[in-house]
Enzyme design. Structure first.
Site, PDB file in Angstrom:
ATOM      1  N   HIS A  76      15.662 -13.108  11.495  1.00  0.00           N
ATOM      2  CA  HIS A  76      15.364 -12.957  12.925  1.00  0.00           C
ATOM      3  C   HIS A  76      13.897 -13.161  13.277  1.00  0.00           C
ATOM      4  O   HIS A  76      13.589 -13.594  14.383  1.00  0.00           O
ATOM      5  CB  HIS A  76      15.790 -11.572  13.410  1.00  0.00           C
ATOM      6  CG  HIS A  76      17.267 -11.404  13.526  1.00  0.00           C
ATOM      7  ND1 HIS A  76      17.867 -10.430  14.318  1.00  0.00           N
ATOM      8  CD2 HIS A  76      18.306 -12.074  12.945  1.00  0.00           C
ATOM      9  CE1 HIS A  76      19.183 -10.518  14.222  1.00  0.00           C
ATOM     10  NE2 HIS A  76      19.480 -11.498  13.383  1.00  0.00           N
ATOM     11  N   ARG A  97       4.833   4.151  -1.955  1.00  0.00           N
ATOM     12  CA  ARG A  97       5.090   5.579  -2.146  1.00  0.00           C
ATOM     13  C   ARG A  97       6.436   6.015  -1.572  1.00  0.00           C
ATOM     14  O   ARG A  97       6.807   7.183  -1.664  1.00  0.00           O
ATOM     15  CB  ARG A  97       3.946   6.396  -1.530  1.00  0.00           C
ATOM     16  CG  ARG A  97       2.648   6.232  -2.316  1.00  0.00           C
ATOM     17  CD  ARG A  97       1.480   6.950  -1.678  1.00  0.00           C
ATOM     18  NE  ARG A  97       0.272   6.768  -2.494  1.00  0.00           N
ATOM     19  CZ  ARG A  97      -0.967   6.972  -2.063  1.00  0.00           C
ATOM     20  NH1 ARG A  97      -1.174   7.375  -0.819  1.00  0.00           N
ATOM     21  NH2 ARG A  97      -1.990   6.778  -2.857  1.00  0.00           N
ATOM     22  N   CYS A 127       0.870  -1.177   0.000  1.00  0.00           N
ATOM     23  CA  CYS A 127       0.000   0.000   0.000  1.00  0.00           C
ATOM     24  C   CYS A 127       0.906   1.226   0.000  1.00  0.00           C
ATOM     25  O   CYS A 127       2.120   1.086  -0.190  1.00  0.00           O
ATOM     26  CB  CYS A 127      -1.000  -0.013   1.160  1.00  0.00           C
ATOM     27  SG  CYS A 127      -0.320   0.232   2.813  1.00  0.00           S
ATOM     28  N   GLY A 128       0.359   2.403   0.185  1.00  0.00           N
ATOM     29  CA  GLY A 128       1.179   3.608   0.066  1.00  0.00           C
ATOM     30  C   GLY A 128       2.333   3.637   1.048  1.00  0.00           C
ATOM     31  O   GLY A 128       3.496   3.810   0.676  1.00  0.00           O
ATOM     32  N   GLY A 152      -0.896   0.366   6.698  1.00  0.00           N
ATOM     33  CA  GLY A 152      -2.292  -0.066   6.843  1.00  0.00           C
ATOM     34  C   GLY A 152      -2.480  -1.524   6.454  1.00  0.00           C
ATOM     35  O   GLY A 152      -3.175  -2.293   7.153  1.00  0.00           O
TER      36      GLY A 152
HETATM   37  O1  LIG Z   1      -1.677   2.691   5.185  1.00  0.00           O
HETATM   38  C1  LIG Z   1      -2.375   3.020   4.215  1.00  0.00           C
HETATM   39  C2  LIG Z   1      -1.826   3.165   2.857  1.00  0.00           C
HETATM   40  O2  LIG Z   1      -0.671   3.926   2.868  1.00  0.00           O
HETATM   41  C3  LIG Z   1      -2.796   3.666   1.798  1.00  0.00           C
HETATM   42  O3  LIG Z   1      -2.225   3.334   0.575  1.00  0.00           O
HETATM   43  C4  LIG Z   1      -3.060   5.156   1.882  1.00  0.00           C
HETATM   44  O4  LIG Z   1      -3.627   5.528   3.107  1.00  0.00           O
HETATM   45  C5  LIG Z   1      -3.979   5.601   0.728  1.00  0.00           C
HETATM   46  O5  LIG Z   1      -4.118   6.990   0.761  1.00  0.00           O
HETATM   47  P1  LIG Z   1      -4.999   7.764  -0.314  1.00  0.00           P
HETATM   48  O6  LIG Z   1      -6.408   7.307  -0.107  1.00  0.00           O
HETATM   49  O7  LIG Z   1      -4.796   9.200   0.034  1.00  0.00           O
HETATM   50  O8  LIG Z   1      -4.494   7.382  -1.681  1.00  0.00           O
END
Ligand SMILES: O=C[C@H](O)[C@H](O)[C@H](O)COP(=O)(O)O
Length: 142
Positions: free
Chosen positions: A98, A109, A65-66, A70
């Site tokens: 470990h 990202r 994810c970004g 999450g």
């Molecule tokens: O932990 C969550 C991730 O980084 C998501 O990819 C992120 O929150 C997505 O953000 P947005 O809805 O602003 O693209």
């Protein structure tokens, strides 16, 4: 090996490059991730990966994810899952040596596609060291 992968809208291009590498190495890949940049909710795309690993249907999982946070929080809710957020190769090595991590979480990202591919390759090629680390890993699920 059998590998399940899931990603939200931050990770389709990362997932694509990783899946190409995995298939080239002969791994069997199950893709639960979105292939679109349209906004989605990461738990919907991470949980199936965690269930596969938890139930032994996959040897390892990859989630993206970004930030990587999450989706790693999501998968770590499943029993027998030890997901590690990795942002450099050295952390991916330690996650296996470990922590006996069985899912790698990638922050799309905050890393490049070549770095992400390299981290996954390293993660899959690195063995758990056992010994003192086994004692500690056993205590995680208490
Ligand atoms: O932990 C969550 C991730 O980084 C998501 O990819 C992120 O929150 C997505 O953000 P947005 O809805 O602003 O693209």
């Amino acid at each position: 090996m059998k590998i399940s992968i899931g990603n939200d809208h931050a990770g389709p291009e990362y997932k694509k490059a990783i899946v190409e590498m995995l298939k080239a190495k002969g791994h069997e890949v199950t893709n639960y991730g979105t292939d679109s940049a349209d906004s989605v909710d990461y738990p919907d795309f991470g949980r199936p990966v965690a269930i596969d690993v938890s139930e032994g249907k996959a040897d390892f999982g990859i989630v993206i994810c970004g930030s990587g946070n999450g989706i790693s929080m999501t998968v770590n809710k499943q029993s027998k899952v030890r997901a590690a957020l990795c942002w450099i190769k050295e952390i991916a090595v330690l996650a296996r040596q470990h922590n006996d991590a069985n899912i790698i979480s990638i922050p799309a990202r905050y890393t490049s596609i070549p770095q992400a591919v390299e981290m996954v390759e390293t993660f899959l090629d690195t063995e758990f060291e056992g010994g003192r680390h086994q004692t500690r890993v056993d205590k995680i699920s208490c």
